[in-house]
Design an enzyme around this catalytic site. Structure first.
Site, PDB file in Angstrom:
ATOM      1  N   ASP A  72      -3.476  -2.512  -4.417  1.00 24.65           N
ATOM      2  CA  ASP A  72      -2.319  -2.816  -5.267  1.00 24.65           C
ATOM      3  C   ASP A  72      -1.865  -4.254  -5.032  1.00 24.65           C
ATOM      4  O   ASP A  72      -1.533  -4.634  -3.908  1.00 24.65           O
ATOM      5  CB  ASP A  72      -1.158  -1.863  -4.953  1.00 24.65           C
ATOM      6  CG  ASP A  72      -1.410  -0.454  -5.448  1.00 24.65           C
ATOM      7  OD1 ASP A  72      -1.680  -0.299  -6.645  1.00 24.65           O
ATOM      8  OD2 ASP A  72      -1.346   0.480  -4.626  1.00 24.65           O
ATOM      9  N   ASP A 130      -7.087  -5.302   0.218  1.00 20.67           N
ATOM     10  CA  ASP A 130      -6.010  -4.422  -0.209  1.00 20.67           C
ATOM     11  C   ASP A 130      -6.243  -4.164  -1.695  1.00 20.67           C
ATOM     12  O   ASP A 130      -7.023  -4.868  -2.351  1.00 20.67           O
ATOM     13  CB  ASP A 130      -4.658  -5.104   0.030  1.00 20.67           C
ATOM     14  CG  ASP A 130      -3.496  -4.269  -0.464  1.00 20.67           C
ATOM     15  OD1 ASP A 130      -3.451  -3.067  -0.145  1.00 20.67           O
ATOM     16  OD2 ASP A 130      -2.645  -4.804  -1.189  1.00 20.67           O
TER      17      ASP A 130
END
Length: 333
Positions: free
Chosen positions: A17, A15
């Protein structure tokens, strides 16, 4: 020499953020961790629910932060949503876009026509995060959906991480439409749906991928749905208290303070643990944490208690080190 956690996997899917960066600032240790993986020849992919940037933009951002990446390694919910719409609608169909310019561009490149008004009779509404999305955009979407347009959400993250703390994400804007319409989106494309992870694995022919994320409700649940192992890092949205309360479908294989956990042994990061060096849980008027060690190891021990039905929120410290660990984890009474 003990095998590192990452050595058991043929692809690492990150991922972005809360894991690699916060908005546009690299998270401490992320550049070094990805650099080590590159040196070791580990295939990498980046899967993000943020629909406000296209894959080349994300790759450029990563490279500018010191994390070399190319567009082929990046999968976004914007690109995936446009691809799904192109599969389900005739070429040239009108799609009302609620979101950033990146989402409009993905829709256009998929052979569809992005529009902004319900009066143009769109066949679908696609809704993604955009910092400029406002009431007028949501109003047009509501009218179009009531008129029969298919409603597709790129993702439903309630918040997105930032240096100032969690901020409203696309899920918060989807909730506004859900309230106004009294209905759910017809389709949600991004995590926790497994397609982004599955697509990343297909691209390189990986058979044992590892998902690394900071959110239990998207990254970790998505990995569980995809049948993949996962590592939760505590650098973004979800923290120790969230992990203790995680439902079975949102429980990671491993937990680490940051991406340095990739280079520990698997046993040093696994949850719940077989054993934890330095810490013990003792009973006597309620569970007590005793011993000395790292805060993350104390957390792993508490996870074992919580996931087996115990109340880890009632644990009291029995040593000054235990008191410090619970305080560092935000679990002190």
């Amino acid at each position: 020499m003990s095998e590192r956690l990452v050595d058991a996997y043929d692809l690492v899917i990150f991922d972005l953020d809360g894991v690699i960066y916060l908005i546009d600032r690299p998270i401490a240790g992320a550049v070094e961790a990805v650099g080590e993986l590159h040196r070791a020849g580990v295939p990498l992919a980046y899967a993000t629910n943020n629909a406000s940037r296209r894959s080349p933009e994300v790759a450029d951002l990563l490279t500018g932060l010191g994390v070399p990446a190319d567009a082929g390694e990046v999968l976004t919910s914007a690109g995936a949503s446009a691809a799904v719409l192109a599969q389900r609608l005739p070429p040239g169909s009108k799609v009302l876009v609620v979101g950033a310019e990146a989402l409009r561009a993905e829709v256009r490149d998929a052979g569809l026509e992005p529009v902004s008004a319900a009066e143009e009779k769109p066949a679908a509404v696609v809704q993604g995060y955009g910092p400029q999305v406002g009431w007028a955009d949501l109003a047009e979407a509501a009218v179009a959906i009531r008129g029969g347009a298919r409603w597709v959400a790129t993702n439903t993250d309630r918040t997105l991480p930032s240096p100032r703390g969690p901020l409203p994400g696309n899920g918060s804007l989807v909730a506004a439409l859900r309230t106004a319409l009294g209905q759910e989106p017809d389709l949600i494309v991004g995590k926790p749906e497994p397609e982004l992870f599955a697509a990343a694995a297909r691209r390189v022919g990986a058979v044992r991928p590892l998902v690394v994320g900071d959110r239990l409700d998207t990254d970790i649940e998505g990995a569980v749905r995809a049948g993949m192992d996962s590592l939760l890092v505590l650098t973004g949205v979800h923290g120790p208290a969230d992990l203790l309360a995680a439902e079975p479908e949102r429980r990671p294989t491993y937990v680490a303070a940051d991406l340095g956990g990739l280079f520990e042994t698997a046993d040093a990061a696994r949850v719940p643990p077989a054993e934890v060096e330095g810490w013990r849980l003792e009973d006597g008027g309620g569970p007590r944490l005793t011993g000395d060690g790292t805060a993350i190891d104390a957390l792993r021990l508490l996870v074992g208690l919580a996931w087996s039905g115990g109340d880890a929120t009632k644990v009291t410290p029995d040593t000054s080190a235990a008191r410090d660990a619970l305080h560092a984890l935000g679990l002190a009474a």
